[in-house]
Design a protein around this motif. Sequence first.
Motif, PDB file in Angstrom:
ATOM      1  N   TYR A   1     -39.570  52.925  48.461  1.00  0.00           N
ATOM      2  CA  TYR A   1     -40.132  53.806  47.718  1.00  0.00           C
ATOM      3  C   TYR A   1     -40.236  55.197  48.090  1.00  0.00           C
ATOM      4  O   TYR A   1     -40.410  56.211  47.318  1.00  0.00           O
ATOM      5  CB  TYR A   1     -41.861  53.091  48.078  1.00  0.00           C
TER       6      TYR A   1
ATOM      7  N   THR B   1     -36.879  46.281  40.050  1.00  0.00           N
ATOM      8  CA  THR B   1     -37.656  46.117  40.954  1.00  0.00           C
ATOM      9  C   THR B   1     -38.177  44.850  41.152  1.00  0.00           C
ATOM     10  O   THR B   1     -38.065  43.797  40.194  1.00  0.00           O
ATOM     11  CB  THR B   1     -38.835  47.156  41.149  1.00  0.00           C
ATOM     12  N   SER B   2     -39.124  44.458  41.967  1.00  0.00           N
ATOM     13  CA  SER B   2     -39.872  43.180  41.903  1.00  0.00           C
ATOM     14  C   SER B   2     -40.844  43.214  40.878  1.00  0.00           C
ATOM     15  O   SER B   2     -41.178  41.932  40.395  1.00  0.00           O
ATOM     16  CB  SER B   2     -40.513  43.028  43.279  1.00  0.00           C
ATOM     17  N   LYS B   3     -41.158  44.174  40.391  1.00  0.00           N
ATOM     18  CA  LYS B   3     -42.118  44.040  39.211  1.00  0.00           C
ATOM     19  C   LYS B   3     -41.421  44.146  37.885  1.00  0.00           C
ATOM     20  O   LYS B   3     -42.053  44.515  36.947  1.00  0.00           O
ATOM     21  CB  LYS B   3     -43.061  45.235  39.382  1.00  0.00           C
TER      22      LYS B   3
ATOM     23  N   ALA C   1     -41.657  53.430  38.891  1.00  0.00           N
ATOM     24  CA  ALA C   1     -41.449  52.883  40.291  1.00  0.00           C
ATOM     25  C   ALA C   1     -42.289  53.612  41.165  1.00  0.00           C
ATOM     26  O   ALA C   1     -43.093  52.913  42.067  1.00  0.00           O
ATOM     27  CB  ALA C   1     -40.288  52.549  40.450  1.00  0.00           C
TER      28      ALA C   1
ATOM     29  N   ARG D   1     -45.473  52.135  43.258  1.00  0.00           N
ATOM     30  CA  ARG D   1     -45.372  52.332  44.662  1.00  0.00           C
ATOM     31  C   ARG D   1     -44.526  51.160  45.086  1.00  0.00           C
ATOM     32  O   ARG D   1     -44.857  50.382  46.009  1.00  0.00           O
ATOM     33  CB  ARG D   1     -46.587  52.233  45.584  1.00  0.00           C
ATOM     34  N   VAL D   2     -43.351  51.029  44.466  1.00  0.00           N
ATOM     35  CA  VAL D   2     -42.317  49.915  44.888  1.00  0.00           C
ATOM     36  C   VAL D   2     -40.889  50.763  44.874  1.00  0.00           C
ATOM     37  O   VAL D   2     -40.474  51.584  44.295  1.00  0.00           O
ATOM     38  CB  VAL D   2     -42.231  48.654  43.884  1.00  0.00           C
TER      39      VAL D   2
END
Length: 133
Positions: free
Chosen positions: A83, A109-111, A119, A123-124
Amino acid sequence: MVVINPLANALTTIYNNEMRRNKQAIIMPASKLIINVLRVMQKEGYIGEFEYIDDGRWGKITVQLLGRINKCGPITPRYPLTYRQMIDLPDYIKRYLPSKEIGIIIVSTSKGVVSHKEAVRMRVGGVALGYVY
């Protein structure tokens, strides 16, 4: 023909058709990752509508081009970014964009697959896949 990196082939196909001023590009083979990258590009306004066509083998994607892409391509190797690195991009990632406020880095990302600006808002961190400007 063996396809080593389908995402690189897809981004190169889009760029080549854009340089030839074609109105659409046909990407094959299709994959979920390519579709997610195209969604990010569509959300940012670089391409128009796209459609998945199931041909019984690999599948194809037709992409409507708007003439807004100056350059796009893959980032290899796929560098991991935290991040904090997304806020101020490192030099080995900055070299893909012409200036600070122009273009996006596409990040997995994980999202999900998003732009580097999105991103930062979420906040990833993630892995850099490609760039578009």
